[in-house]
Write a protein that holds these residues in place. Sequence first.
Motif, PDB file in Angstrom:
ATOM      1  N   ILE A  50      87.223  72.526 104.442  1.00 36.67           N
ATOM      2  CA  ILE A  50      87.493  73.875 103.934  1.00 36.67           C
ATOM      3  C   ILE A  50      86.886  74.046 102.540  1.00 36.67           C
ATOM      4  CG2 ILE A  50      89.354  75.387 103.088  1.00 36.67           C
ATOM      5  CD1 ILE A  50      91.024  74.216 105.516  1.00 36.67           C
ATOM      6  N   LEU A  55      84.677  76.393 109.374  1.00 32.78           N
ATOM      7  CA  LEU A  55      85.860  76.810 108.595  1.00 32.78           C
ATOM      8  C   LEU A  55      86.998  77.217 109.526  1.00 32.78           C
ATOM      9  CD1 LEU A  55      84.056  78.750 105.753  1.00 32.78           C
ATOM     10  CD2 LEU A  55      85.576  76.797 105.439  1.00 32.78           C
ATOM     11  N   TRP A 105      90.573  75.375 109.560  1.00 29.17           N
ATOM     12  CA  TRP A 105      91.853  76.064 109.290  1.00 29.17           C
ATOM     13  C   TRP A 105      92.812  75.887 110.461  1.00 29.17           C
ATOM     14  CZ3 TRP A 105      93.702  77.015 104.851  1.00 29.17           C
ATOM     15  CH2 TRP A 105      92.899  77.424 103.787  1.00 29.17           C
ATOM     16  N   ARG A 155      94.342  82.383 108.801  1.00 30.46           N
ATOM     17  CA  ARG A 155      92.969  82.517 108.287  1.00 30.46           C
ATOM     18  C   ARG A 155      92.017  82.826 109.445  1.00 30.46           C
ATOM     19  NH1 ARG A 155      95.594  80.617 103.928  1.00 30.46           N
ATOM     20  NH2 ARG A 155      94.293  80.253 102.114  1.00 30.46           N
ATOM     21  N   ILE A 194      92.144  86.496 110.699  1.00 33.68           N
ATOM     22  CA  ILE A 194      91.836  87.429 109.603  1.00 33.68           C
ATOM     23  C   ILE A 194      90.376  87.284 109.166  1.00 33.68           C
ATOM     24  CG2 ILE A 194      92.324  88.057 107.204  1.00 33.68           C
ATOM     25  CD1 ILE A 194      95.235  87.176 107.674  1.00 33.68           C
ATOM     26  N   PHE A 195      89.932  86.060 108.976  1.00 34.67           N
ATOM     27  CA  PHE A 195      88.600  85.872 108.379  1.00 34.67           C
ATOM     28  C   PHE A 195      87.527  85.431 109.385  1.00 34.67           C
ATOM     29  CE2 PHE A 195      91.579  85.253 104.856  1.00 34.67           C
ATOM     30  CZ  PHE A 195      91.043  86.109 103.909  1.00 34.67           C
ATOM     31  N   TYR A 196      87.945  84.859 110.505  1.00 34.68           N
ATOM     32  CA  TYR A 196      86.936  84.307 111.424  1.00 34.68           C
ATOM     33  C   TYR A 196      87.200  84.742 112.864  1.00 34.68           C
ATOM     34  CZ  TYR A 196      86.669  81.457 107.240  1.00 34.68           C
ATOM     35  OH  TYR A 196      86.591  81.049 105.932  1.00 34.68           O
TER      36      TYR A 196
END
Lengths: 287, 947
Positions: free
Chosen positions: A184, A193, A197, A219, A222-224
Amino acid sequence: MKPLLTLLFLGVALSLAVAQPPPAAGRIKITFADGHTQMAAGVRRSGNTLLANIAIAAGVRGETGYPLASIRGIEFPNESQLKTAQAALGSGDASKALGILDNLVSEQRGFRTIPGNFWAPAAILKADALLALGRDKEAAPLLEQIASEVKDPDQIQNVRIAQAFLSLRGGRPDEAGATFDKVIAESKRPGNLAKAWQGKGESLLTGEDYDGALLAYLRVPIFYSNETAVMPPSLLGIARAYEGLRDFDRANETLAELVKTYPSSPEAAAAKAETVRIQKKANAGGF
Amino acid sequence: MIFRLLLTNPGSNGAPWSFRRVAAVLLAAGLAVAPLWAQQPAAPTNQISQAYLEGQNAFNNGDYPQAIQKMEFVIANAAADSPLESVYYTLGAAQFNVRNYPSAIDALQTFLSKFPKSDKAEDAAYFLGQSQIQLKNLPAAAAAFAALESKPAYRDRVLLQLGTAYKDAGDTEEAIATLKKLIGAGLNSTEAANGAMLLAGLYSQKGEFDGAFDLLKAIRQNSEMLDNVVRMNSMAIELGDSLLKAEKPEQALRCYQLVQTKAEVIRLQTERIATMQRRIDENLVAVRADPGKAAEITSANNQLRGVIELTKKQLADFETKPDFEGPLWLRVAQANYGIDRKWEAAAIYDELLRRDPSGPEREAALYGLVVASAELNRGAKGRAVAEAYLKEFSGTANADTAGYLLGASALQDQDYDAAADYFGTSLKKPGENDYREQIMFLLGNAQLSGGKFDAAVGSYDKYLGAYPSGSYREDAIYRKALASLFAGKYDEAAKALHEYLKAFPEGQYGADAEYRLAVCKYAASDYEGVLADTDAWLKKFPEDSMLGETLSLRGDAFAALPGKETEAIDAYVASAKAAKNLEVLNHALFQAAQLLQKQGDWERIGAVFTEFIKAHPTSEVVVPAVFWLGKAKVKEGKPDDAKKIVAEAIQKNIADPSQAAVEPLITQLAQFCGKKRSVAAANEAPKIDPEAELMSLLDADKQTAPTAKARVLYARAELARVRKNPEEQGRALAEIARFKPEELSPGLLAAVGDSLLGRKDYAAATPFFQTLMDHYPKSDDLDFAYNGFGEIAFAKGDYPTALRYFTEAIDKAGATQKLKDVTIGQAKTLLALGRLDEAEKLFKQIASTREWRGDATAYSVYSLGEIEEKRNKLAEAIAYYQRVFVAYGRYLPWVARSYLRSAECFSRLGKSGEALNTYREMLRNEKLAGFPEFEEARKKVEDAGNG
């Protein structure tokens, strides 16, 4: 480029190939150090020589040997199978992925020092498929082998992640967690990533740190969210973390989302059983 | 604005086209060649031709005033029937370029009226419309553009320009109508995409967020059509912000999700540049194939190069701008928070802090995490975040809130001491604090809840002094009275309660206050007063939620008066029926049961509990009720009924580990089955194997769930205990230890953990205690886990941890079952830590507690000897050791140790004779022969003999 070996007719070449790794076949483009190219119907490696099945004359094919040092790179036509395997793995069909990858890895193994080969990504994917099937004992040596041969930082991280998952399953969540943290901190690649996570979430969940696990798992969506292969296990982890935090509504809501969005994933099947269990837990009242 | 080209689209942002190419086109079309002037021109023909050519050259060279002059000369001097098509057109263009729009309009209108079928008529109409726009004559512009709306080459451009003009003129409705017409054919051109952006902005201005969002979504899907993606991002953020402000976080979140990342924008713009470059290359190939198109294609390529330059510049600007993703993610987090996705918000804030720990978003992200963590009850983790915030940003506008939340979080976590500390610290800070009033009040609450009653009274007094008309005045006055009451200061409490009732005769705590006044009278043993007060209370508040408590208090008062047991029973039974909480229910029901038991009225006990179970089949109290009912049935001589009732209650929940009350029932059933029958009964009834009977009652063979199987084993263990068969009991418990901890109920976890602890198998015991602690934090058996961890830490020599666990067993778990063990644990740990005074106090307490008399007493007396020995008070130590082997001879391990220690103390005092006598006395006690101390004593005696 002058052929190194005497031209061999195809029949002879085939007989020679019996004890060798399976040859790569299809329309293979070989680029030589001097810039010229040669199309081949198949290639195989013999020591420091690449044996290419090429057209010798009209209607006649034979195998020609080229020193590996003279080759700048090879373009294999079946690299697209990697994507097929990846898609199969993403949809939860690890057996199908493994079927494709077994062949690719053993075919590419002989060419793994030649630019253009895709042994390393295929082998990493194979290790992922083995892990998904719970065949950890086969995945572990393969990962060791990949780790000793790859130099690309992304691939090294990929191997580290897979090895961390092995540690996690081996009951060493702290060791796994440390690896996930390192990835990370160092990686910029969304795929790595997302996996890291998810793994961190898993290691924290094992330690019943539901709060930490939830923040790690979240994560991923939301992000990936484009990393679809990592989404189902992350959603399942999110639901379990919510359960640990005794937020049964959100646990069930997440499980429903998992079943709806990734219906054919193995996690969706698990989610259905979890939903019943969590519902029962939520409804449990006084004596 | 200068007209340059007509062949290609120079820009699509509503700006008019250049007129410069007009001349080139005219020349290419042969129009620049001197026309055949009229038969009788006012000036010589060669002069007119010369002026015309000079005018064209001037136009091409950008000398528009000269071009105007020459074209006006031609018009003025040419005969009326001269073919002046190109002259009027050039004149209109030149006037336009010098921004003389009225003259441009005149020239272009004349052109259009004289040459309506000219191939330049559409261009002329287009520039005419633009001139009208410049003069803000929008109806005339619309009229000029009307015919062009059906021409694909012009449609999107004119609608975009007209829409833009209406918008600029403040005519929103016309602008919307025009732009809707523009995008009606789809977002398949740059003008349409830009028009959609404009329209989205107008919708947003009007508060029509859904319309704006739908458009932005469509633009996002066609973002390759945009000439500037950055603008779309800004609009999506602006729209999201408006929605967030309008408290529509869900829609805002959807808007923010349309924003393209910096990497995406760079990729799109780079691809756009590459596409335009490819078009230039393709055009060059086309020229080679058809040189006749050279002029047209060269113009097109020049135009493309211009756009590439512009795009590159935009891209370079964009790349140097600070990253917008941090602020965007802050907004996304805020929107998530707004839709109650607080965990998502926390994850975003946490990630922002991880990605850029010292970035410009740090303060906002950390603060966001503080707020979200407080809402999410993140306990210690949340408080750590708040503490970090206050450490770094103590001077910011949000610091007061963070400080307030820090205390409030601790209060919510029931960490009252920490809450009081935080609130106290906040109040000590100089300067204004927006939350001062709340903090002063909550400080009192924290102290009240934490049992610091005197401090709470002080805090409430301070609050009332600082805010005599404060928002929490009523609460503060009332809570102050409660603090005195809980402190046992009943007179003060009564006084404060009267004050409250006087200040708030209709206050929200009136019924409670009057009930508490009766409690004060009870404390003063004024039972008659209690009865009078509660009688009045019942009339005044017959429906109040405190009815159960009041009836229960009445029961207590009756019970305290001689001869009023029946009235007390009635009051308790009525209280149990009215009770709103478990505590009251338990008290009332079981006080009634005890009084009935005293009266020997087992029939009524049976009736009371039967009625209760019927009325509250899911109550937590059902299990103890079944317990009593079973007892009543046995007393009534109906043991089989009792067993059946209890077994049925067990069966209902045998597979559910969360039902903690199953184990006491199993114990009771095991007692019923294991109890020896009277000789008469045994002779009458057929011989029954207790274990077979117990297993049959539990349907042991049919149990398949792990929890149920484990409970069957527990029943065996309990039966073995009842029958005084510790080996069988141990075996059954060892079998339960093979189950996964999560399959076991709190009672089983406690029993198995304790059994393993007794065998010093700490590694095996740990997961059972851990599961008990993590899964059942409110269990009555929780003190087993604290005691277990305390013992494990003690065994490892980790005395501070051991002391913490033993202390928490009392403070946090209430030590309902393990009070003796954890008190011994505390005492021995304090001794190990060398805190002799504290250890002595506790050991004395243990030794003097009648209920604990036995092994614990012997151990305590022995330890008191050790303490004295450590103080070098050897005579006092010997006295304690001697007390052990004189008074507690049954507790052989302590006796053996005491003999040895006593003898050693004598030796140290130089009293070798007494020491030898002590050893000899020990050796006379054959019961001690198996102890290692015995061998040691023998050696000492032998050594003395040899010496």
